[in-house]
Scaffold this active site. Structure first.
Site, PDB file in Angstrom:
ATOM      1  N   GLU A 207       0.833  -1.204   0.000  1.00 56.16           N
ATOM      2  CA  GLU A 207       0.000   0.000   0.000  1.00 56.16           C
ATOM      3  C   GLU A 207       0.870   1.258   0.000  1.00 56.16           C
ATOM      4  O   GLU A 207       0.440   2.311  -0.451  1.00 56.16           O
ATOM      5  CB  GLU A 207      -0.921  -0.015   1.228  1.00 56.16           C
ATOM      6  CG  GLU A 207      -2.291   0.574   0.953  1.00 56.16           C
ATOM      7  CD  GLU A 207      -3.279   0.314   2.078  1.00 56.16           C
ATOM      8  OE1 GLU A 207      -4.145  -0.542   1.898  1.00 56.16           O
ATOM      9  OE2 GLU A 207      -3.184   0.965   3.130  1.00 56.16           O
TER      10      GLU A 207
ATOM     11  N   HIS B  57       7.566 -26.688  -0.486  1.00 58.75           N
ATOM     12  CA  HIS B  57       6.898 -27.817  -1.123  1.00 58.75           C
ATOM     13  C   HIS B  57       5.695 -27.365  -1.942  1.00 58.75           C
ATOM     14  O   HIS B  57       4.880 -28.183  -2.372  1.00 58.75           O
ATOM     15  CB  HIS B  57       6.489 -28.837  -0.062  1.00 58.75           C
ATOM     16  CG  HIS B  57       7.683 -29.370   0.674  1.00 58.75           C
ATOM     17  ND1 HIS B  57       8.285 -30.568   0.372  1.00 58.75           N
ATOM     18  CD2 HIS B  57       8.427 -28.816   1.674  1.00 58.75           C
ATOM     19  CE1 HIS B  57       9.327 -30.755   1.169  1.00 58.75           C
ATOM     20  NE2 HIS B  57       9.440 -29.693   1.960  1.00 58.75           N
TER      21      HIS B  57
ATOM     22  N   LYS C 103     -14.025   1.084  -3.675  1.00 59.93           N
ATOM     23  CA  LYS C 103     -15.067   1.564  -2.760  1.00 59.93           C
ATOM     24  C   LYS C 103     -16.127   2.335  -3.532  1.00 59.93           C
ATOM     25  O   LYS C 103     -17.323   2.132  -3.334  1.00 59.93           O
ATOM     26  CB  LYS C 103     -14.461   2.486  -1.699  1.00 59.93           C
ATOM     27  CG  LYS C 103     -13.673   1.782  -0.628  1.00 59.93           C
ATOM     28  CD  LYS C 103     -13.319   2.772   0.471  1.00 59.93           C
ATOM     29  CE  LYS C 103     -12.240   2.224   1.364  1.00 59.93           C
ATOM     30  NZ  LYS C 103     -11.693   3.232   2.255  1.00 59.93           N
TER      31      LYS C 103
END
Ligand code: PA5
Length: 417
Positions: free
Chosen positions: A269, A290, A404
């Site tokens: 961010e 793995h 948003k």
């Protein structure tokens, strides 16, 4: 104190690095003047009366609540979840996390877990208007009111938000919730050492004095010229100049899973803007060797890796000695798992280096509140300097608004087209 070491010398040019490092050091004065640099002096200049109030509130919650539901998203939850998961809970009150998604499935799990038990709510939102925590808060507030009545419910709600504005602030004042402040000059992802993180961490039974002490010690080593945080920031940017545009934080302790998440938010961010940035990824090894090990060893060569190493452990388990050797483990008998894990880390580092992955290494003294406080501060400082070197503002997050606005439009929120 946090140590930093580079194994990346074969991938970069030394003069490029030294030039970048000099620039990083000079950026310290710019950082000190930045209006969002409140976290820089926080370890020596925090609100002591509020800190004492956090401890008192934590004790009360431990006495009257089997659960504390911590509601927040992004910077308002990742930091304390990281610290609590890494160090483990040592408290009669168990921490639950809500409001970090919009999933009814997740909410139902928390509601089921609460059952009839006593609980309190810690709502954390700087803006006080973020949708995910606001919805979860409404749901748990209603549950508190149903269980305890309005007045007693208000005594079980702790709100950390802006000092003077926002919906959560007004509601808290009106209903008399105990309030804590997110300082104006500290952004969400740099706020774990404020009330944003400290209340939940204290309720979990973790020593918040030690956490702050660690950050204070680390600040002392970095504050003059950025120290090894400037070195890390410079190396990241030189590697980026050589097209290493993905950084993988590699921890060999599963309890660091949420620390990795906090770190990803901090760097992602802070740096991912204006078409720039290093994409932060993470692994927990040896588990992920793995699953992701193949790609890191042998996939596209645009990755570099930053290992987190623990110098000392307080406990260990030895491989048992047995009469038979049917499992071919004779060579490990009597050896501690910490030693084996350490060799796995050294082996991985060498393998990835030879596979074309530059490796950086950050060492913390041990897994303790003090060391974690230091590590948090180290990464915050590195991130700010790295963002400045990149030419972005490491303290804003304009991109978060895009989803948003679309979501509000789709949901019909007034004023959103
Ligand atoms: O780091 C940030 O600024 C963000 O991740 C915010 O913490 C997150 O969006 C939550 O915001 P708020 O605390 O205003 O609810």
């Amino acid at each position: 104190m946090i140590n930093f070491k580079s194994y990346a010398e074969n991938f970069i040019s030394e003069p490029d690095y030294l030039e970048k490092l000099e620039t990083a050091k000079t950026l310290m004065s710019r950082l000190q003047q930045d209006p969002m640099s409140g976290w820089v002096d926080l370890p020596i200049d925090y609100d002591k009366p509020e800190f004492a109030r956090i401890k008192t509130a934590a004790k009360k919650i431990q006495q009257d609540s089997k659960y504390l539901v911590c509601i927040g998203i992004g910077g308002s939850y990742l930091g304390h979840k990281a610290v609590i998961e890494t160090l483990g809970e040592n408290s009669p009150t168990k921490i639950l996390y809500a409001g970090n998604s919009l999933s009814p499935l997740e909410l139902s799990k928390i509601i089921d877990q609460l059952g009839d038990a006593d609980f309190s709510v810690n709502i954390i939102s700087k803006s006080g208007t973020t949708t995910e925590p606001a919805i979860a808060f409404r749901i748990f507030k209603q549950k508190l009111i149903e269980k305890y009545g309005k007045a007693a419910a208000s005594k079980r709600i702790y709100a950390t938000t802006d000092a003077s504005k926002g919906a959560l602030h007004s509601e808290s004042v009106e209903n008399g919730y105990e309030m804590f402040v997110i300082p104006d000059n500290i952004g969400g992802r740099y706020s774990v050492l404020t009330a944003v993180g400290l209340l939940s961490i204290a309720v979990a039974g973790i020593d918040i004095d030690k956490l702050m002490d660690g950050a204070e010690e680390e600040r002392a080593t970095l504050i003059s010229d950025g120290g090894n945080a400037a070195e890390y920031a410079a190396l990241r940017n030189v590697l980026l100049d050589h097209n290493f545009n993905i950084e993988i934080l590699a921890n060999f302790e599963p309890s660091f899973l949420y620390f990795n998440e906090w770190w990803k938010q901090l760097f992602g961010e802070s740096e991912g803007k204006n078409g720039q940035g290093i994409y932060p990824a993470s692994v927990i090894d040896s588990t992920d060797l793995h699953s992701m090990g193949q790609y890191i060893q042998d996939g596209r060569r645009n990755l570099f890796e930053t290992f987190v190493k623990i110098r000392e452990y307080i406990s260990d388990i030895d491989v048992p000695v047995m009469e038979t050797n049917l499992d071919d483990l004779r060579y490990l008998e009597g050896k501690g798992l910490n030693y084996i894990n350490e060799q796995a880390q050294a082996a991985t580092r060498a393998a990835h280096l030879s596979g074309g992955v530059p490796v950086l290494e950050i060492t913390m003294p041990d897994i303790s509140a003090r060391s974690l406080g230091a590590l948090i501060y180290f990464f915050e400082m590195s991130c700010a300097l790295s963002g400045f070197l990149l030419g972005v503002d490491p303290f804003n997050q304009p991109g978060v608004e895009a989803y948003k606005n679309n979501m509000f439009h789709l949901l019909g929120k007034p004023g959103h087209k």
